[in-house]
Design a protein around this motif. Sequence first.
Motif, PDB file in Angstrom:
ATOM      1  N   MET A 302     -12.224   2.081  -7.219  1.00 39.11           N
ATOM      2  CA  MET A 302     -10.860   1.563  -7.181  1.00 39.11           C
ATOM      3  C   MET A 302     -10.307   1.297  -8.575  1.00 39.11           C
ATOM      4  SD  MET A 302     -10.832  -1.132  -4.000  1.00 39.11           S
ATOM      5  CE  MET A 302     -12.397  -1.956  -4.348  1.00 39.11           C
ATOM      6  N   MET A 303      -9.013   1.539  -8.734  1.00 40.76           N
ATOM      7  CA  MET A 303      -8.294   1.029  -9.884  1.00 40.76           C
ATOM      8  C   MET A 303      -8.160  -0.488  -9.698  1.00 40.76           C
ATOM      9  SD  MET A 303      -7.741   3.639 -11.765  1.00 40.76           S
ATOM     10  CE  MET A 303      -7.755   5.437 -11.622  1.00 40.76           C
ATOM     11  N   PRO A 304      -8.041  -1.265 -10.772  1.00 43.52           N
ATOM     12  CA  PRO A 304      -7.988  -2.725 -10.628  1.00 43.52           C
ATOM     13  C   PRO A 304      -6.882  -3.223  -9.705  1.00 43.52           C
ATOM     14  CG  PRO A 304      -8.387  -2.126 -12.912  1.00 43.52           C
ATOM     15  CD  PRO A 304      -8.083  -0.854 -12.196  1.00 43.52           C
ATOM     16  N   GLU A 305      -5.750  -2.534  -9.719  1.00 38.51           N
ATOM     17  CA  GLU A 305      -4.658  -2.933  -8.835  1.00 38.51           C
ATOM     18  C   GLU A 305      -5.052  -2.745  -7.369  1.00 38.51           C
ATOM     19  OE1 GLU A 305      -3.428  -2.255 -12.844  1.00 38.51           O
ATOM     20  OE2 GLU A 305      -4.379  -0.839 -11.443  1.00 38.51           O
ATOM     21  N   GLU A 306      -5.824  -1.710  -7.096  1.00 39.69           N
ATOM     22  CA  GLU A 306      -6.321  -1.483  -5.739  1.00 39.69           C
ATOM     23  C   GLU A 306      -7.358  -2.533  -5.360  1.00 39.69           C
ATOM     24  OE1 GLU A 306      -5.970   3.327  -5.149  1.00 39.69           O
ATOM     25  OE2 GLU A 306      -7.576   2.584  -6.452  1.00 39.69           O
ATOM     26  N   THR A 307      -8.152  -2.969  -6.333  1.00 37.96           N
ATOM     27  CA  THR A 307      -9.132  -4.020  -6.080  1.00 37.96           C
ATOM     28  C   THR A 307      -8.445  -5.276  -5.557  1.00 37.96           C
ATOM     29  OG1 THR A 307     -10.657  -3.209  -7.777  1.00 37.96           O
ATOM     30  CG2 THR A 307     -10.851  -5.528  -7.160  1.00 37.96           C
ATOM     31  N   ALA A 308      -7.342  -5.663  -6.211  1.00 40.49           N
ATOM     32  CA  ALA A 308      -6.604  -6.851  -5.770  1.00 40.49           C
ATOM     33  C   ALA A 308      -6.053  -6.654  -4.358  1.00 40.49           C
ATOM     34  CB  ALA A 308      -5.482  -7.155  -6.758  1.00 40.49           C
ATOM     35  N   GLN A 309      -5.490  -5.490  -4.084  1.00 44.46           N
ATOM     36  CA  GLN A 309      -4.944  -5.223  -2.755  1.00 44.46           C
ATOM     37  C   GLN A 309      -6.053  -5.227  -1.705  1.00 44.46           C
ATOM     38  OE1 GLN A 309      -1.649  -4.870  -1.678  1.00 44.46           O
ATOM     39  NE2 GLN A 309      -2.742  -5.055   0.279  1.00 44.46           N
ATOM     40  N   LYS A 339      -8.422  -7.706 -17.023  1.00 45.73           N
ATOM     41  CA  LYS A 339      -7.014  -7.932 -17.373  1.00 45.73           C
ATOM     42  C   LYS A 339      -6.087  -7.401 -16.292  1.00 45.73           C
ATOM     43  CE  LYS A 339      -7.663  -7.638 -22.418  1.00 45.73           C
ATOM     44  NZ  LYS A 339      -7.346  -6.827 -23.623  1.00 45.73           N
ATOM     45  N   ARG A 340      -6.361  -6.189 -15.837  1.00 49.75           N
ATOM     46  CA  ARG A 340      -5.467  -5.559 -14.861  1.00 49.75           C
ATOM     47  C   ARG A 340      -5.576  -6.183 -13.480  1.00 49.75           C
ATOM     48  NH1 ARG A 340      -6.175   0.880 -15.595  1.00 49.75           N
ATOM     49  NH2 ARG A 340      -5.036   0.797 -13.599  1.00 49.75           N
ATOM     50  N   VAL A 341      -6.790  -6.539 -13.049  1.00 46.18           N
ATOM     51  CA  VAL A 341      -6.915  -7.124 -11.722  1.00 46.18           C
ATOM     52  C   VAL A 341      -6.307  -8.521 -11.689  1.00 46.18           C
ATOM     53  CG1 VAL A 341      -9.214  -8.197 -11.978  1.00 46.18           C
ATOM     54  CG2 VAL A 341      -8.462  -7.364  -9.740  1.00 46.18           C
ATOM     55  N   GLU A 342      -6.425  -9.274 -12.776  1.00 44.81           N
ATOM     56  CA  GLU A 342      -5.820 -10.604 -12.812  1.00 44.81           C
ATOM     57  C   GLU A 342      -4.300 -10.511 -12.771  1.00 44.81           C
ATOM     58  OE1 GLU A 342      -8.895 -13.762 -14.800  1.00 44.81           O
ATOM     59  OE2 GLU A 342      -7.390 -12.857 -16.125  1.00 44.81           O
ATOM     60  N   ALA A 343      -3.741  -9.537 -13.478  1.00 42.47           N
ATOM     61  CA  ALA A 343      -2.286  -9.371 -13.481  1.00 42.47           C
ATOM     62  C   ALA A 343      -1.778  -9.019 -12.082  1.00 42.47           C
ATOM     63  CB  ALA A 343      -1.888  -8.290 -14.483  1.00 42.47           C
TER      64      ALA A 343
END
Length: 377
Positions: A302-309, A339-343
């Motif tokens: 996963m990309m970090p943004e996908e991890t958050a989702q 950095k990216r997942v926190e954002a």
Amino acid sequence: MLRKILKKVLLTVVVLIGVLVIAYVLFNNFYPSFGGDVTKERQQVYKQSEQFKEGIFINKKAVPKDLSFSESLNLAYKFFTIKVPNGRPKEDLKVIKLDSANVADYKSKTRMIWYGHSSFLLQMDGLNILLDPMFGMVPAPHPWLGDDRFNKEMPLEVEKLPRIDAVIFSHDHYDHLDYETILKLKDKTKHYFVPLGLGVHLEAWGIPADKITEMDWWEEKQLQNITLVCTPAQHFSGRKLDNSQSTLWSSWVVKSLDENIYFSGDSGYAPHFKEIGEKYGPFDLALMECGQYDEMWPDIHMMPEETAQAGLDVKAKKIMPIHWAGFKLALHDWKDPIKRVEAKALELNLKVIAPQIGQEIIVADSVSTYANWWKNL
């Protein structure tokens, strides 16, 4: 004269190629860290699984894509030639050291200790459980074939760990399943829970078959008062060139009477996260893969943004990014995942925790915050 020289050169080349082929065959078949091979008899058993088709395990979606020879060469060339700015920490990551007596005698609230990457010690209901324990220095079959881990020290060395009630593995890749680690653990571990097929490696390394429970997706087992559920993931497996997809990969639910934990293993973003959330959520803590991603392999990490989702999908009260701060297995800045997942999590109003390696994590704790220990590294 020229013909004799050409014959000698040709003979030398042929002999050299022959030696290399023999060396490869011997290395591939007899080097112990490769593990075992799934037999035809075991394949007959695995045919009962919906995930097993035509002799291999598959994802619901047709991934990962089989690369052509030229695509494989191009990928290898990029990985070994591209210089990644800040691809790994400039110094070894410092870890918080644990007291062996404190770990052995711990009987309080469910807690976890991160060993970096995807490895954890979980202490729940008086039991000691390890998740993907990879305590080796290099995620490869031989030390020459990979880079060292970011933290050379461990919170507590394997030899000082107490009796381990269960070890859980998500899949058989080298950054999750390590030969040397198993050798150190096998005399102090009661039982192993693994996806279908992975037991062949453990058996090849001297673990008795009756100490191994292989599980298919959605299968549940009890470990005293703890429920273990082998749940789906979108990934792949294999420890050498000729056994790709021969064992299953998975995520895991670990549920006691009081706490509920989700461990994603390695996975691309896919609908299984919502399905797991519906069946077993909400989770007090979801350990979510976040690292070693690239646009060249978007379906298996996963990309970090996908991890958050995905954290929202599984109905997590909080997530902890894992699969980062351990090894350099991709082409991104080593701090890029956090950095990216926190954002993205801030945007989604999702709580993220990022403890230091070795720091105590109380699973049900909804108050504590963790220092941004990586920011100045």
